[in-house]
Design a protein around this motif. Structure first.
Motif, mmCIF file in Angstrom:
data_model
loop_
_atom_site.group_PDB
_atom_site.id
_atom_site.type_symbol
_atom_site.label_atom_id
_atom_site.label_comp_id
_atom_site.label_asym_id
_atom_site.label_seq_id
_atom_site.Cartn_x
_atom_site.Cartn_y
_atom_site.Cartn_z
ATOM 1 N N HIS A 76 45.279 50.545 49.450
ATOM 2 C CA HIS A 76 46.227 50.673 48.322
ATOM 3 C C HIS A 76 45.539 50.999 47.001
ATOM 4 O O HIS A 76 46.171 51.472 46.074
ATOM 5 N N GLN A 77 44.243 50.731 46.915
ATOM 6 C CA GLN A 77 43.537 50.959 45.647
ATOM 7 C C GLN A 77 42.979 52.375 45.531
ATOM 8 O O GLN A 77 42.526 52.783 44.462
ATOM 9 N N ILE A 78 42.989 53.123 46.635
ATOM 10 C CA ILE A 78 42.481 54.501 46.567
ATOM 11 C C ILE A 78 43.462 55.565 47.058
ATOM 12 O O ILE A 78 43.478 56.674 46.535
ATOM 13 N N VAL A 104 30.671 42.129 52.191
ATOM 14 C CA VAL A 104 31.560 43.288 52.232
ATOM 15 C C VAL A 104 32.131 43.643 50.856
ATOM 16 O O VAL A 104 32.897 44.590 50.750
ATOM 17 N N GLU A 105 31.748 42.894 49.823
ATOM 18 C CA GLU A 105 32.090 43.266 48.445
ATOM 19 C C GLU A 105 31.101 42.602 47.506
ATOM 20 O O GLU A 105 30.792 41.423 47.663
ATOM 21 N N ASN A 106 30.670 43.388 46.526
ATOM 22 C CA ASN A 106 29.842 42.859 45.443
ATOM 23 C C ASN A 106 29.819 43.985 44.416
ATOM 24 O O ASN A 106 29.794 45.154 44.793
ATOM 25 N N SER A 122 42.004 48.623 39.860
ATOM 26 C CA SER A 122 41.640 47.208 39.961
ATOM 27 C C SER A 122 42.782 46.412 40.599
ATOM 28 O O SER A 122 43.954 46.615 40.266
ATOM 29 N N ALA A 123 42.412 45.516 41.511
ATOM 30 C CA ALA A 123 43.440 44.688 42.158
ATOM 31 C C ALA A 123 43.995 43.667 41.166
ATOM 32 O O ALA A 123 45.195 43.444 41.085
ATOM 33 N N GLY A 124 43.108 43.062 40.402
ATOM 34 C CA GLY A 124 43.519 41.977 39.520
ATOM 35 C C GLY A 124 44.328 42.457 38.322
ATOM 36 O O GLY A 124 45.315 41.818 37.944
ATOM 37 N N THR A 125 43.934 43.586 37.747
ATOM 38 C CA THR A 125 44.570 44.017 36.497
ATOM 39 C C THR A 125 45.336 45.336 36.620
ATOM 40 O O THR A 125 46.098 45.675 35.720
ATOM 41 N N LYS A 184 40.139 51.420 34.053
ATOM 42 C CA LYS A 184 38.928 51.333 33.235
ATOM 43 C C LYS A 184 37.988 50.191 33.628
ATOM 44 O O LYS A 184 36.843 50.154 33.206
ATOM 45 N N LYS A 185 38.445 49.280 34.476
ATOM 46 C CA LYS A 185 37.518 48.298 35.045
ATOM 47 C C LYS A 185 36.875 48.978 36.260
ATOM 48 O O LYS A 185 37.344 48.889 37.385
ATOM 49 N N ARG A 186 35.781 49.666 35.993
ATOM 50 C CA ARG A 186 35.199 50.546 37.019
ATOM 51 C C ARG A 186 34.024 49.892 37.730
ATOM 52 O O ARG A 186 33.211 49.236 37.096
ATOM 53 N N TYR A 187 33.943 50.137 39.018
ATOM 54 C CA TYR A 187 32.833 49.619 39.828
ATOM 55 C C TYR A 187 31.992 50.754 40.414
ATOM 56 O O TYR A 187 30.990 50.510 41.054
ATOM 57 N N GLY A 188 32.437 52.004 40.234
ATOM 58 C CA GLY A 188 31.939 53.089 41.056
ATOM 59 C C GLY A 188 30.558 53.630 40.764
ATOM 60 O O GLY A 188 30.027 53.521 39.652
HETATM 61 P P1 P53 Z 1 39.317 43.414 40.554
HETATM 62 C C1 P53 Z 1 39.664 37.761 42.316
HETATM 63 C C2 P53 Z 1 38.425 37.147 42.490
HETATM 64 C C3 P53 Z 1 37.494 37.676 43.353
HETATM 65 C C4 P53 Z 1 37.799 38.829 44.057
HETATM 66 O O1 P53 Z 1 38.602 42.653 41.757
HETATM 67 C C5 P53 Z 1 39.027 39.435 43.907
HETATM 68 C C6 P53 Z 1 39.966 38.917 43.038
HETATM 69 C C7 P53 Z 1 41.308 39.566 42.868
HETATM 70 O O2 P53 Z 1 41.354 40.260 41.682
HETATM 71 O O3 P53 Z 1 39.428 40.516 44.625
HETATM 72 C C8 P53 Z 1 38.543 41.325 45.363
HETATM 73 O O4 P53 Z 1 39.840 44.680 41.117
HETATM 74 C C9 P53 Z 1 39.395 42.186 46.258
HETATM 75 C C10 P53 Z 1 39.463 43.623 45.838
HETATM 76 C C11 P53 Z 1 39.316 43.704 44.340
HETATM 77 C C12 P53 Z 1 37.911 43.227 43.977
HETATM 78 O O5 P53 Z 1 37.696 41.913 44.443
HETATM 79 O O6 P53 Z 1 40.385 42.488 40.103
HETATM 80 O O7 P53 Z 1 39.084 42.080 47.622
HETATM 81 O O8 P53 Z 1 40.649 44.190 46.331
HETATM 82 O O9 P53 Z 1 39.546 44.977 43.809
HETATM 83 C C13 P53 Z 1 37.606 43.285 42.496
HETATM 84 O O10 P53 Z 1 38.253 43.664 39.535
#
Ligand code: P53
Length: 476
Positions: free
Chosen positions: A17-19, A373-375, A429-432, A436-440
């Motif tokens: 959903h985010q891409i 799987v995420e950082n 961003s999932a949270g916001t 502009k909250k970029r990770y790429g």
């Molecule tokens: P965004 C909260 C705390 C830790 C991870 O988050 C979280 C969240 C939810 O916002 O979500 C994970 O986009 C999640 C991804 C998300 C990513 O972390 O809010 O699995 O979908 O995009 C980063 O900066």
């Protein structure tokens, strides 16, 4: 010689959903992500009841990956990815969630996507449910507060396992299943479980019930998946945010111990196939009379996971709040700032040592392989005069975390399957809901209002991560 094994899965992570965008393409149904408006750093996203015309829904277009996936995967191959973590949008396969037959056009899209990855030797790593359940299931059934969800999810999982059994080996069931520990706020219960609350409802109890059904559904899916293809590796996915004691005051230590139990008991059920004693006694004490049957308990035992997938961005700290020996952890109110670490612009406390701590915490308890799987580091990127993004802050963050991860392997002997930084291509961003909250490492030209060419370009971090992968983590 690298200290990492040669099969180490260097990759990148995203969620459908985010891409993808294409929110109505080829029969796709409306998901919970499709009814979430754009928020910002201090303005929460709202969940509308269906689509309201004048609102901005950033996931509807996202970064248009649904159309551009071939060019994008070519770039991922150039980056050197060994694996690509994404999710299957449930609503492409079952648009409403309660159909008996899947949507062939949706299945075909993921066939093509996985074929495209495999063409470059990129292994797909697939999350089944990543914050994008069908909205119809929320409206019609109340989301995961309803036991019927188990069958709907298991049907979806089984269709995916059967269809992609020769293309996908690595799976995860529910993304960050424990995020909903933050049930006092609206967003996590909605994205995790399709929960909407009315005034006066006992949110915490409903969260435990929903989580229970998800854990049973996960266990069923794991069992079925292994029957479909015994070489599948099926993991859980935990949002690991270690909670430290604020000080060495003994009551702070106990507060942190309890807080960790309340946030991570999900992992016990996934890995050991049973509820831990501390949660059983907590549910009793709270008089939460949950629908947990003996068949459920038998099912949990039969569907334990093969590995622990987890996200790691930050750590928290907690102080004893003079709540007495029960210490009922309240995530929305009890966390305090850690004076020893810096924060990102979004208030996420940056703590590379916390990653090594987290890996040890998991390893001590479960002795299962781990998979990061995420950082990643969400930051505003400003192009320099040369038009390029020189994101040395992102490189610094990732370098420190990869160093911590290597320490856990070398000094603590931990088995780690791979590392897939989050949002390695800019996304919503999932949270916001922000762009502009970029990770790429790959920049996507799009702003928070939805303007931009959607063109892709390489940031400095792209070339850096390319070298990291090519040297199997030696050249940081
Ligand atoms: P965004 C909260 C705390 C830790 C991870 O988050 C979280 C969240 C939810 O916002 O979500 C994970 O986009 C999640 C991804 C998300 C990513 O972390 O809010 O699995 O979908 O995009 C980063 O900066």
């Amino acid at each position: 010689m690298s200290i990492l094994k040669k099969e180490f899965l260097w990759g990148g992570a995203v969620a459908a959903h985010q891409i993808e965008g294409g929110w109505q393409a080829d029969g796709k149904g409306m998901s919970v992500a499709d009814v979430m408006t754009a928020g910002s750093n201090h303005v929460p996203r709202r969940m509308t009841d269906g689509i309201v015309e004048e609102e901005n829904y950033p996931n509807h277009q996202a970064i248009d990956f649904y159309v551009r996936y071939k060019e994008d995967i070519k770039l991922f191959a150039e980056l050197g990815l060994k694996c690509f973590r994404t999710s299957i949008a449930w609503t492409r396969i079952f648009p409403n969630g309660d159909e008996l037959e899947p949507n062939e056009a949706g299945l075909k899209f993921y066939d093509q996507l996985f074929d495209e990855c495999l063409k470059y030797g990129i292994e797909p790593v697939i999350t089944l449910s990543h914050f994008e359940m069908p909205y119809h299931l929320v409206k019609q059934y109340g989301g995961w507060r309803n036991r019927k969800m188990i069958d709907f999810f298991v049907r979806f999982a089984e269709v995916c396992f059967s269809r992609y059994k020769d293309k996908v080996k690595y799976w995860m069931t529910f993304n960050e299943i424990n995020n909903q520990t933050n049930y006092q706020e609206d967003i996590a219960p909605f994205t995790n479980s399709g929960l909407k609350f009315t005034e006066g409802e006992e949110r915490e109890k409903i969260m435990y019930q929903a989580a229970h059904y998800e854990l049973v559904a996960s266990a069923k899916a794991v069992e079925i998946g292994h029957a479909i293809n015994p070489s599948f590796e099926i993991g859980c996915m935990i949002a690991m945010v270690p909670i430290y004691p604020y000080s060495c005051r003994p009551s702070d230590i106990l507060a942190a111990t309890v807080a960790m139990q309340r946030r991570y008991w999900f992992t016990d059920v996934h890995c050991k196939g049973a509820y831990p004693s501390y949660i059983k006694s907590y549910l009793d004490r709270k008089h939460f009379d949950l629908d947990i049957t003996s068949e459920d308990e038998a099912q949990l035992e039969k569907g334990t996971v093969d590995y622990i997938g987890f996200s790691y961005y930050m750590s928290f700290a907690v102080k004893d709040h003079e709540k007495g020996p029960s210490y009922d952890y309240d995530e929305a109110h009890d966390l305090v700032n850690n004076p020893y670490v810096e924060s990102s612009e979004w208030g996420w406390q940056i703590d590379p040592d916390g990653l090594r701590y987290a890996m040890n915490w998991f390893n001590d308890r479960y002795e299962l392989p781990l998979f990061i799987v995420e950082n990643g580091y969400g930051a505003v990127d400003v192009p320099s005069k040369d038009g390029k993004i020189h994101d040395e802050y992102r490189i610094a963050y990732l370098r420190q975390h990869i160093e911590a991860m290597k320490e856990a392997i070398v000094y603590d002997g931990i088995e780690l399957m791979g590392y897939t930084p989050w949002g390695f291509i800019d996304l919503v961003s999932a949270g916001t809901g922000e762009m502009k909250k970029r990770y790429g490492f790959i920049y996507v030209d799009k702003d928070d209002n939805g303007n931009g060419t959607l063109n892709r370009s390489k940031k400095d971090s792209f070339y850096w991560f390319q070298k990291v992968i090519a040297s199997n983590g030696e050249n940081l």
